[in-house]
Design an enzyme around this catalytic site. Structure first.
Site, PDB file in Angstrom:
ATOM      1  N   LYS A  58       0.829  -1.215   0.000  1.00 52.96           N
ATOM      2  CA  LYS A  58       0.000   0.000   0.000  1.00 52.96           C
ATOM      3  C   LYS A  58       0.866   1.269   0.000  1.00 52.96           C
ATOM      4  O   LYS A  58       0.684   2.171  -0.818  1.00 52.96           O
ATOM      5  CB  LYS A  58      -0.932  -0.026   1.215  1.00 52.96           C
ATOM      6  CG  LYS A  58      -1.744   1.221   1.422  1.00 52.96           C
ATOM      7  CD  LYS A  58      -2.719   1.466   0.278  1.00 52.96           C
ATOM      8  CE  LYS A  58      -3.278   2.851   0.324  1.00 52.96           C
ATOM      9  NZ  LYS A  58      -4.673   2.964   0.506  1.00 52.96           N
ATOM     10  N   ASN A  86       1.219   3.915  -3.279  1.00 50.39           N
ATOM     11  CA  ASN A  86       0.894   5.342  -3.212  1.00 50.39           C
ATOM     12  C   ASN A  86       2.124   6.215  -3.438  1.00 50.39           C
ATOM     13  O   ASN A  86       2.049   7.250  -4.096  1.00 50.39           O
ATOM     14  CB  ASN A  86       0.235   5.669  -1.866  1.00 50.39           C
ATOM     15  CG  ASN A  86      -1.274   5.485  -1.928  1.00 50.39           C
ATOM     16  OD1 ASN A  86      -1.803   5.060  -2.959  1.00 50.39           O
ATOM     17  ND2 ASN A  86      -1.964   5.785  -0.855  1.00 50.39           N
ATOM     18  N   CYS A 115      -4.649  11.124   1.411  1.00 47.45           N
ATOM     19  CA  CYS A 115      -3.772   9.940   1.330  1.00 47.45           C
ATOM     20  C   CYS A 115      -2.333  10.264   0.954  1.00 47.45           C
ATOM     21  O   CYS A 115      -1.424  10.015   1.742  1.00 47.45           O
ATOM     22  CB  CYS A 115      -4.352   8.937   0.338  1.00 47.45           C
ATOM     23  SG  CYS A 115      -5.838   8.167   0.959  1.00 47.45           S
ATOM     24  N   ARG A 165      -9.782  18.105   2.467  1.00 51.00           N
ATOM     25  CA  ARG A 165      -8.636  17.899   3.369  1.00 51.00           C
ATOM     26  C   ARG A 165      -7.330  17.895   2.568  1.00 51.00           C
ATOM     27  O   ARG A 165      -7.245  17.272   1.515  1.00 51.00           O
ATOM     28  CB  ARG A 165      -8.784  16.567   4.120  1.00 51.00           C
ATOM     29  CG  ARG A 165      -9.936  16.569   5.111  1.00 51.00           C
ATOM     30  CD  ARG A 165     -10.145  15.199   5.692  1.00 51.00           C
ATOM     31  NE  ARG A 165     -10.524  14.223   4.666  1.00 51.00           N
ATOM     32  CZ  ARG A 165     -10.555  12.908   4.866  1.00 51.00           C
ATOM     33  NH1 ARG A 165     -10.234  12.410   6.030  1.00 51.00           N
ATOM     34  NH2 ARG A 165     -10.913  12.099   3.885  1.00 51.00           N
TER      35      ARG A 165
HETATM   36  C1  UDX Z   1      -5.078   7.781  -3.800  1.00 49.82           C
HETATM   37  C2  UDX Z   1      -4.720   6.502  -4.570  1.00 49.82           C
HETATM   38  O1  UDX Z   1      -4.901   6.723  -5.971  1.00 49.82           O
HETATM   39  C3  UDX Z   1      -5.582   5.339  -4.084  1.00 49.82           C
HETATM   40  O2  UDX Z   1      -5.187   4.141  -4.731  1.00 49.82           O
HETATM   41  C4  UDX Z   1      -5.414   5.192  -2.578  1.00 49.82           C
HETATM   42  O3  UDX Z   1      -6.259   4.168  -2.086  1.00 49.82           O
HETATM   43  C5  UDX Z   1      -5.738   6.499  -1.870  1.00 49.82           C
HETATM   44  O4  UDX Z   1      -4.922   7.553  -2.408  1.00 49.82           O
HETATM   45  P1  UDX Z   1      -7.042   9.606  -3.882  1.00 49.82           P
HETATM   46  O5  UDX Z   1      -6.182  10.386  -2.953  1.00 49.82           O
HETATM   47  O6  UDX Z   1      -8.478   9.417  -3.548  1.00 49.82           O
HETATM   48  O7  UDX Z   1      -6.423   8.122  -4.098  1.00 49.82           O
HETATM   49  O8  UDX Z   1      -7.016  10.310  -5.336  1.00 49.82           O
HETATM   50  P2  UDX Z   1      -6.056  10.283  -6.622  1.00 49.82           P
HETATM   51  O9  UDX Z   1      -6.911  10.214  -7.811  1.00 49.82           O
HETATM   52  O10 UDX Z   1      -4.986   9.282  -6.507  1.00 49.82           O
HETATM   53  O11 UDX Z   1      -5.426  11.768  -6.560  1.00 49.82           O
HETATM   54  C6  UDX Z   1      -4.553  12.169  -5.519  1.00 49.82           C
HETATM   55  C7  UDX Z   1      -3.987  13.535  -5.820  1.00 49.82           C
HETATM   56  O12 UDX Z   1      -3.084  13.474  -6.923  1.00 49.82           O
HETATM   57  C8  UDX Z   1      -5.037  14.586  -6.187  1.00 49.82           C
HETATM   58  O13 UDX Z   1      -4.702  15.805  -5.566  1.00 49.82           O
HETATM   59  C9  UDX Z   1      -4.908  14.707  -7.699  1.00 49.82           C
HETATM   60  O14 UDX Z   1      -5.279  15.975  -8.170  1.00 49.82           O
HETATM   61  C10 UDX Z   1      -3.432  14.444  -7.899  1.00 49.82           C
HETATM   62  N1  UDX Z   1      -3.102  13.911  -9.234  1.00 49.82           N
HETATM   63  C11 UDX Z   1      -3.518  12.675  -9.602  1.00 49.82           C
HETATM   64  C12 UDX Z   1      -2.312  14.677 -10.106  1.00 49.82           C
HETATM   65  O15 UDX Z   1      -1.913  15.800  -9.790  1.00 49.82           O
HETATM   66  N2  UDX Z   1      -1.986  14.133 -11.320  1.00 49.82           N
HETATM   67  C13 UDX Z   1      -2.390  12.893 -11.707  1.00 49.82           C
HETATM   68  O16 UDX Z   1      -2.030  12.481 -12.814  1.00 49.82           O
HETATM   69  C14 UDX Z   1      -3.197  12.148 -10.824  1.00 49.82           C
END
Ligand code: UDX
Length: 435
Positions: free
Chosen positions: A204, A208, A260, A327
């Site tokens: 995990k 991430n 996360c 958050r």
């Molecule tokens: C993330 C992981 O993807 C997921 O597998 C885990 O269980 C929890 O953490 P989450 O935080 O819900 O999920 O959203 P995610 O879509 O991963 O985006 C996280 C952050 O990265 C956001 O702020 C998003 O804007 C940013 N991001 C994501 C980018 O800046 N560029 C990208 O290409 C993808």
């Protein structure tokens, strides 16, 4: 099967609802009485596409119910999930107080064999501690197994991620527990990867961190693109077409945020240091993430000059689209950067406004009723979150409302050529074709 989930936050509630959706009987437990009362009345405390329908459907079918009592949950289930928060401490390490307390509470009411599953994101070796704690506090010496089953759902598409997983990771050294876990996940028809508990926990944090690294990688490239006149979108497409790299998570922007990535990367750094094998690469991932927002604010300052008393419209407050979660949102940090410099910020978000008020974030920003209202008399429009509503906005109307038609697109959401045609000065990230 009968299962209970302790902790009805984002992960616990969505996981419980999806298990009920595929036919299991689920009890969601939470010690927050108000939350349980609301859920019992059909009120869903978070916005997550599709969640409300699944909860209402499965509650009506008597496969999902809510309670405050851990004993009720443990008594009436074969598998007990722990999905409580694991917040960060000041030094980045994980606060495991809630996990430890739940482990003790389970131990206190354990009367017959149960599989105790850790769903929360925890440092490697936590499973060992959970097992040790349950053993110590269960006076009757009841048999049980501890399993690690990390969750990979993304907010904004959590229901769909959970219903269609790429893989299911189950860390366990017990055949008895594994048989139950395989039966539980059978309806999802996804590959089940069985590992030892430590490896499952590590997967995990490693997953991430890798995704955050990919984001910081493309963000670092975006700075080079701006300095050299290249286009980061073309570069991302070009490298992403290589199957070994892949295009996903190569979207440049203001940096990653949310509940996360920032927490998990800090935790992984702390864990690696604790184990005597510091993961210094991840510190650079954090630095790039911070610098990305700072560079963007500088761009706004360089263009508008002094920000004091400038009226700036900000579209987007949530950490990503299709959620109400604000958050650790980079959009919120950005608004606060602008406020600190004395700007008058008119902000709007399709789903995040209520949470911004509840959590008292962006104090001093004017929260507007609609995207278009937020542009009124603005000297610049900043796009901080890539909601599709913003992409579909009527930019002729936006231009008419604004004092000066300048856009800073922090998510490369819009088409530079179209905006240029409409008379906007347009600045994006890593795309020199802008202004
Ligand atoms: C993330 C992981 O993807 C997921 O597998 C885990 O269980 C929890 O953490 P989450 O935080 O819900 O999920 O959203 P995610 O879509 O991963 O985006 C996280 C952050 O990265 C956001 O702020 C998003 O804007 C940013 N991001 C994501 C980018 O800046 N560029 C990208 O290409 C993808």
């Amino acid at each position: 099967m009968d299962i209970s989930i302790i902790g009805s936050g984002y992960v616990g509630l969505v996981t419980g609802a999806c298990f009920a959706e595929v036919g299991h009987n689920v009890i969601c437990v939470d010690n927050d009485h108000r939350k349980v009362d609301a859920l019992q009345k059909g009120k869903i405390p978070i916005y997550e596409p599709g969640l409300e329908e699944v909860v209402h459907r499965t509650v009506a079918a008597h496969r999902l119910r809510f309670t405050n009592s851990i004993e009720d949950g443990v008594d009436h289930s074969q598998i007990v999930f722990i999905a409580v928060p694991t917040p960060p401490q000041l030094d980045g390490s994980v606060d495991l107080t809630y996990i430890e307390r739940v482990a003790r509470e389970i131990a206190g009411v354990l009367k017959e064999y149960r599989v105790i599953v850790d769903k929360s994101t925890v440092p490697v070796k936590t499973g060992e501690k959970v097992a040790e704690t349950i053993r110590r506090y269960n006076k009757a010496g009841v048999d049980f197994d501890v399993v690690s089953n990390p969750e990979f759902l993304r907010e904004g598409c959590a229901v769909s991620d959970l219903m269609n997983p790429d893989r299911i990771v189950v860390g366990s050294n017990s055949d008895r527990a594994l048989a139950l876990m395989k039966k539980l996940y059978e309806p999802f028809m996804a590959p089940i990867m069985v590992t030892d508990i430590n490896s499952a926990e590590l997967i995990k944090h490693a997953a991430n961190s890798f995704l955050a690294l990919k984001i910081s990688y493309i963000n670092a490239i975006s700075a080079i693109c701006e300095a050299s006149g290249a286009d980061v979108e073309k570069v991302a497409d070009g490298i992403g077409a290589d199957k070994r790299i892949g295009r996903s998570f190569l979207n440049t922007g203001l940096g990653y945020g949310g509940s996360c990535f920032p927490k998990d990367i800090a935790a992984f750094i702390a864990i690696s240091e604790h184990l005597g094998t510091p993961f210094t690469l991840l510190k650079e991932v954090q630095n790039i993430n911070r610098a990305q927002r700072e560079r963007f604010v500088k761009k706004i300052r360089d263009t508008l000059w002094v920000l004091r008393d400038k009226r700036i419209c900000v579209w987007g407050l949530t950490f990503k689209p299709d959620t109400d979660d604000v958050r650790s949102s980079v959009a919120i940090d950005l608004v606060n950067d602008l406020l600190r410099e004395g700007a008058i910020v008119q902000a709007y978000d399709p789903k995040g406004m209520q949470k911004v008020v509840e959590l008292k974030l962006c104090k001093g920003a004017l929260l507007m009723n609609s995207a278009i209202e937020a542009t009124e008399n603005a000297e610049a429009l900043v796009i901080a979150t890539e909601w599709s509503e913003f992409q579909d906005a009527d930019f002729e109307q936006v231009s008419n409302r604004m004092h000066t038609p300048i856009i800073f697109d922090g998510r490369n959401l819009l088409d530079p050529a179209t905006l240029k045609e409409l008379g906007f000065r347009y600045y994006a990230i890593g795309r020199s074709s802008g202004a």
